[in-house]
Design a protein around this motif. Structure first.
Motif, mmCIF file in Angstrom:
data_model
loop_
_atom_site.group_PDB
_atom_site.id
_atom_site.type_symbol
_atom_site.label_atom_id
_atom_site.label_comp_id
_atom_site.label_asym_id
_atom_site.label_seq_id
_atom_site.Cartn_x
_atom_site.Cartn_y
_atom_site.Cartn_z
ATOM 1 N N PRO A 1 8.422 -1.559 5.015
ATOM 2 C CA PRO A 1 8.541 -1.044 6.334
ATOM 3 C C PRO A 1 10.040 -0.008 6.918
ATOM 4 O O PRO A 1 10.386 -0.938 7.214
ATOM 5 N N ARG B 1 -5.741 0.666 4.333
ATOM 6 C CA ARG B 1 -4.604 1.252 3.486
ATOM 7 C C ARG B 1 -4.262 -0.108 2.293
ATOM 8 O O ARG B 1 -3.505 0.949 0.943
ATOM 9 N N LEU C 1 -0.652 -5.132 5.478
ATOM 10 C CA LEU C 1 -1.220 -5.676 6.420
ATOM 11 C C LEU C 1 -2.424 -5.116 6.865
ATOM 12 O O LEU C 1 -2.408 -5.226 7.314
ATOM 13 N N ASP D 1 -0.380 -10.183 6.913
ATOM 14 C CA ASP D 1 1.373 -10.469 7.003
ATOM 15 C C ASP D 1 2.724 -10.645 6.140
ATOM 16 O O ASP D 1 2.596 -11.563 6.053
ATOM 17 N N ALA D 2 3.358 -10.352 5.862
ATOM 18 C CA ALA D 2 4.274 -10.520 4.641
ATOM 19 C C ALA D 2 4.620 -11.597 5.526
ATOM 20 O O ALA D 2 6.123 -11.966 5.213
ATOM 21 N N GLY E 1 1.383 1.920 -5.500
ATOM 22 C CA GLY E 1 2.061 2.506 -6.469
ATOM 23 C C GLY E 1 3.373 1.503 -7.256
ATOM 24 O O GLY E 1 2.599 2.488 -8.328
ATOM 25 N N ALA F 1 0.404 -1.263 0.152
ATOM 26 C CA ALA F 1 0.177 0.003 0.017
ATOM 27 C C ALA F 1 1.174 1.154 0.041
ATOM 28 O O ALA F 1 1.682 1.358 0.773
HETATM 29 C C1 LIG Z 1 6.995 1.761 2.827
HETATM 30 S S1 LIG Z 1 4.899 1.190 2.129
HETATM 31 C C2 LIG Z 1 5.081 0.580 0.550
HETATM 32 C C3 LIG Z 1 4.703 1.561 -0.097
HETATM 33 C C4 LIG Z 1 4.213 0.720 -1.724
HETATM 34 N N1 LIG Z 1 5.466 -0.129 -2.239
HETATM 35 C C5 LIG Z 1 4.128 2.303 -2.677
HETATM 36 O O1 LIG Z 1 5.158 1.740 -3.768
HETATM 37 O O2 LIG Z 1 3.061 2.298 -3.191
HETATM 38 C C6 LIG Z 1 5.391 0.154 3.642
HETATM 39 C C7 LIG Z 1 3.999 -0.790 3.801
HETATM 40 O O3 LIG Z 1 4.185 -1.692 4.695
HETATM 41 C C8 LIG Z 1 3.385 -1.607 4.703
HETATM 42 N N2 LIG Z 1 3.235 -3.181 6.251
HETATM 43 C C9 LIG Z 1 4.221 -2.979 7.138
HETATM 44 N N3 LIG Z 1 4.274 -4.085 7.889
HETATM 45 C C10 LIG Z 1 4.267 -4.703 7.222
HETATM 46 C C11 LIG Z 1 3.881 -6.588 6.942
HETATM 47 N N4 LIG Z 1 4.170 -7.262 7.628
HETATM 48 N N5 LIG Z 1 2.993 -6.752 6.241
HETATM 49 C C12 LIG Z 1 2.949 -6.303 5.126
HETATM 50 N N6 LIG Z 1 2.890 -5.051 4.595
HETATM 51 C C13 LIG Z 1 3.319 -4.587 5.795
HETATM 52 C C14 LIG Z 1 2.552 -0.725 5.667
HETATM 53 O O4 LIG Z 1 1.178 -1.660 6.118
HETATM 54 C C15 LIG Z 1 2.874 0.653 4.387
HETATM 55 O O5 LIG Z 1 1.923 -0.050 3.662
#
Ligand SMILES: C[S@@+](CC[C@H](N)C(=O)[O-])C[C@H]1O[C@@H](n2cnc3c(N)ncnc32)[C@H](O)[C@@H]1O
Length: 448
Positions: A334, A289, A285, A314-315, A266, A263
């Motif tokens: 993150p 979002r 997650l 959860d990734a 993009g 999320a």
């Molecule tokens: C840096 S942002 C990603 C931006 C996205 N790749 C883009 O280009 O639009 C990181 C995302 O990882 C999500 N996130 C955090 N921990 C996570 C997890 N354990 N599993 C999956 N998503 C996670 C956050 O909610 C956030 O939306």
């Protein structure tokens, strides 16, 4: 005052509520949304541009947070009530970065004080402090900016970490991060060429230049819906450094791709613009979002070109979502977001130094959990929008050392397996790297 603009006093009130929440630990965008909702529920039909005006005022104040709070410390003998302190803070921001005549700011701040029961009694006080501030502003500013925390508008520990990471450039980076961010677009190459879109902008009188293979820098801010072709998905707003991630991943037609922290989507949308018949799993997650991924996919018509599943999971727990292996994994993890402070000036003030180690642990867990999902000869690209080595080079080196079958391989066009990209803002576009971008770190591994 501009007839099309909301009353400055109202914008100052919303900004002051947001400031108060921000200083209690809420992120700036959430604080603004909740301040605006509270104002709208107490006042009928707020001006359509009130939210934008309050946002501008609050962002301006946060870009001067340390100076403002240090000035207040010098201007008042006893700390004011929080609501009055917040109003003074955002009004001081307007005096520091003049958008309006100083007398208008002071007059409207007094109006704002009188319009709110929490600050009504402080109208005279607000007036006196702001007048005094105006008189002493140049001298106070010079004196206070001798302190690094004020000059760089960041906490001491943040400055120290950056100095350690970038000894030669930390001051330049910190100064750059105090400025408003550039507006950069990604052209959806399926819908037209960069040259044609540039021409269209020229015809509409919009100044822009090319800063990457699909990246255009639009001079001057504008709401997304006023960007030609945005609603139709012909372009997306995406930093030129962020655009590099999908380019470096070199996806080929028909590949299975995991976008592990996806999320607002993009990069998911960009993947679908890059190759044909991809099968993409976008894992996120945060369910709220994840909805933004769907919005982005709809707007850009990404599903016309790729099979995409958006999975709320959860990734770090592949058992929750993975029923296959992938040719490419993009882990946009993150992080502290220390590379995108221009866009989120609240970040240094919301983070604690302990967050760096905590986030690094989470990134390591994500890397380890996802690695078994990579097909033999497949690749994983690790990305963070951070300039701290703990989340960048050290993280990647440790991962490589833990996994004998993870071979660092050269990033295409870069010649090295890691790329540290401190934020910059310049003209031109050379060596395959954009000239205007936020701060990032990239590392690529191939499974042997
Ligand atoms: C840096 S942002 C990603 C931006 C996205 N790749 C883009 O280009 O639009 C990181 C995302 O990882 C999500 N996130 C955090 N921990 C996570 C997890 N354990 N599993 C999956 N998503 C996670 C956050 O909610 C956030 O939306």
């Amino acid at each position: 005052m501009n007839g099309d603009a909301p009353p400055l006093a109202e914008a100052l009130r919303v900004a002051a509520s947001a400031w108060h929440e921000l200083r209690s630990g809420t992120s700036l965008d959430r604080a603004l949304a909740s301040a605006m909702a509270a104002f709208a529920s107490a006042n009928q039909e707020p001006h359509p541009r009130l939210a934008a005006a309050a946002k501008d005022i609050t962002y301006t104040a946060v870009r001067h947070l340390s100076l403002i709070e240090s000035m207040l410390g010098k201007l008042v003998h006893r700390a004011p009530e929080p609501a009055a302190a917040a109003l003074l803070a955002v009004a001081l921001g307007q005096l520091l970065a003049p958008r309006h005549a100083a007398y208008t700011v002071i007059d409207q701040a007094v109006h704002a004080a009188k319009a709110d029961s929490r600050t009504r009694a402080a109208g005279g006080f607000v007036n006196a402090v702001l007048r005094n501030a105006l008189r002493r502003l140049p001298a106070l500013r010079t004196e206070l900016e001798r302190q690094p925390t004020v000059a760089f508008n960041a906490p001491r520990w943040w400055i120290d970490l950056l100095r350690e990471a970038e000894p030669a450039h930390f001051a330049q980076i910190l100064q750059l991060q105090r400025r408003p961010p550039p507006l950069v677009l990604r052209i959806n190459r399926r819908r037209g060429s960069v040259e044609d879109y540039l021409q269209r902008l020229r015809l509409e009188g919009i100044d822009a230049s090319r800063v990457g293979p699909s990246a255009l820098w639009l001079r001057g801010p504008r709401p997304v819906h006023e960007i030609p072709g945005f609603d139709a998905g012909e372009v997306s707003v995406q930093d030129a450094g962020a655009q590099l991630a999908v380019q470096l991943l070199e996806v080929e037609n028909g590949m299975r791709v995991l976008d592990a922290c996806a999320a607002p989507g993009g990069k998911t949308a960009q993947l679908a613009e890059t190759a044909d018949e991809l099968s993409i799993d976008a894992v996120e997650l945060d369910a709220e979002r994840a909805e933004r991924i769907e919005e982005n996919l709809r707007r850009t018509h990404a599903r016309d070109h790729a099979q995409i599943r958006v999975l709320v999971a959860d990734a770090a727990r592949p058992d929750q979502f993975a029923d296959r292996r992938y040719d490419r994994i993009l882990l946009d993890a993150p992080c502290t977001a220390s590379g995108i402070v221009r866009r989120h000036p609240d970040i240094p003030w919301l983070r604690r130094s302990a967050d760096v180690a905590q986030l690094a642990t989470l990134q390591g867990r994500l890397l380890d959990a996802l690695w078994p999902l990579v097909e033999p000869a497949g690749r994983l690209l690790y990305v963070v929008c951070s300039v701290f080595p703990e989340e960048g080079a050290r993280q990647a080196d440790r991962f490589g050392a833990r996994h004998a079958n993870a071979r660092p391989i050269a990033l295409p066009g870069i010649g090295q397996s890691q790329l540290r990209l401190p934020p910059v803002q310049g003209d031109g576009w050379s060596h395959g790297l954009p000239s205007v971008h936020d701060g990032f770190f990239f590392a690529m591994f191939e499974k042997t």
